[in-house]
Design an enzyme around this catalytic site. Structure first.
Site, PDB file in Angstrom:
ATOM      1  N   SER A   1      26.909  27.802  40.547  1.00 23.58           N
ATOM      2  CA  SER A   1      28.452  27.197  40.988  1.00 23.58           C
ATOM      3  C   SER A   1      28.063  27.914  42.836  1.00 23.58           C
ATOM      4  CB  SER A   1      29.498  27.749  40.937  1.00 23.58           C
ATOM      5  OG  SER A   1      29.102  28.877  40.585  1.00 23.58           O
TER       6      SER A   1
ATOM      7  N   LYS B   1      31.719  34.762  43.438  1.00 26.92           N
ATOM      8  CA  LYS B   1      32.022  33.465  44.304  1.00 26.92           C
ATOM      9  C   LYS B   1      32.795  33.909  45.613  1.00 26.92           C
ATOM     10  CE  LYS B   1      32.913  31.637  40.935  1.00 26.92           C
ATOM     11  NZ  LYS B   1      32.256  30.467  39.746  1.00 26.92           N
TER      12      LYS B   1
END
Length: 184
Positions: free
Chosen positions: A39, A80
């Site tokens: 991701s 993230k």
């Protein structure tokens, strides 16, 4: 005999102090983390090993575009990039990030955008309000996204993240050794 007992006791004390120091440093200051998944590609790769700085956010707050580790669920931590800070209005339009109406460049996405030319946008159009029901990032929260926008489970799916759930900032990849580097 007394001398060897004394020497053994000194070794036990030294070892105990070393273990306590290592545990304290790991628990309060720095911790290792392994990137799980793709991701954050191309910035981070699956199985990259990184150091999480746990003390930085005890002194200050996350900054826009920091790479952070946070508790996403009781059993899972996510890594993230911070996109929105408290009070920010977030929108993506035509593959461009707008924060409070102003366009922002995301140079860490350039590599993927080049690869996708003619294959649609990397990041689909959305507003924070459409995804979270809130027009702005609430106080005490951040909005995060993975760099691999098409394949990232992030703020678009889980909503904003409480700053209390943020473990810390990470920007040092230490393994594999051939990839030792600082990331932005």
């Amino acid at each position: 005999m007394a001398r060897s007992k004394n020497e053994l006791w000194e070794w036990v004390k030294a070892l105990a102090i070393a273990v306590l120091l290592a545990a304290g440093i790991r628990y309060f200051f720095f911790a290792p983390i392994v990137v799980d998944g793709e991701s954050m590609m191309p910035t981070l790769h699956d199985k990259d090993r990184m150091i999480v700085n746990k003390i930085g956010y005890k002194i200050g707050d996350p900054e826009r575009f920091d790479i952070v580790v946070f508790h996403a669920t009781q059993d899972k931590d996510y890594i993230k990039r911070v996109i929105g800070l408290p009070g920010d209005e977030i929108e993506y339009r035509d593959d461009v990030l707008y924060i409070n109406g102003d366009p922002y460049e995301e140079p860490y996405l350039d590599k993927y955008k080049e690869q996708l030319q003619g294959d649609g946008p990397l990041t689909e159009d959305f507003t924070l309000e459409e995804r979270t029901g809130s027009k702005v990032v609430p106080e005490g929260h951040i909005f995060v996204m993975g760099d691999n926008r098409r394949y990232s489970r992030d703020g678009r799916h889980i909503g904003t993240v409480s700053q209390e759930e943020v473990l810390g900032k990470t920007n040092i990849v230490y393994w594999p050794l051939a990839d030792l580097r600082m990331v932005d």
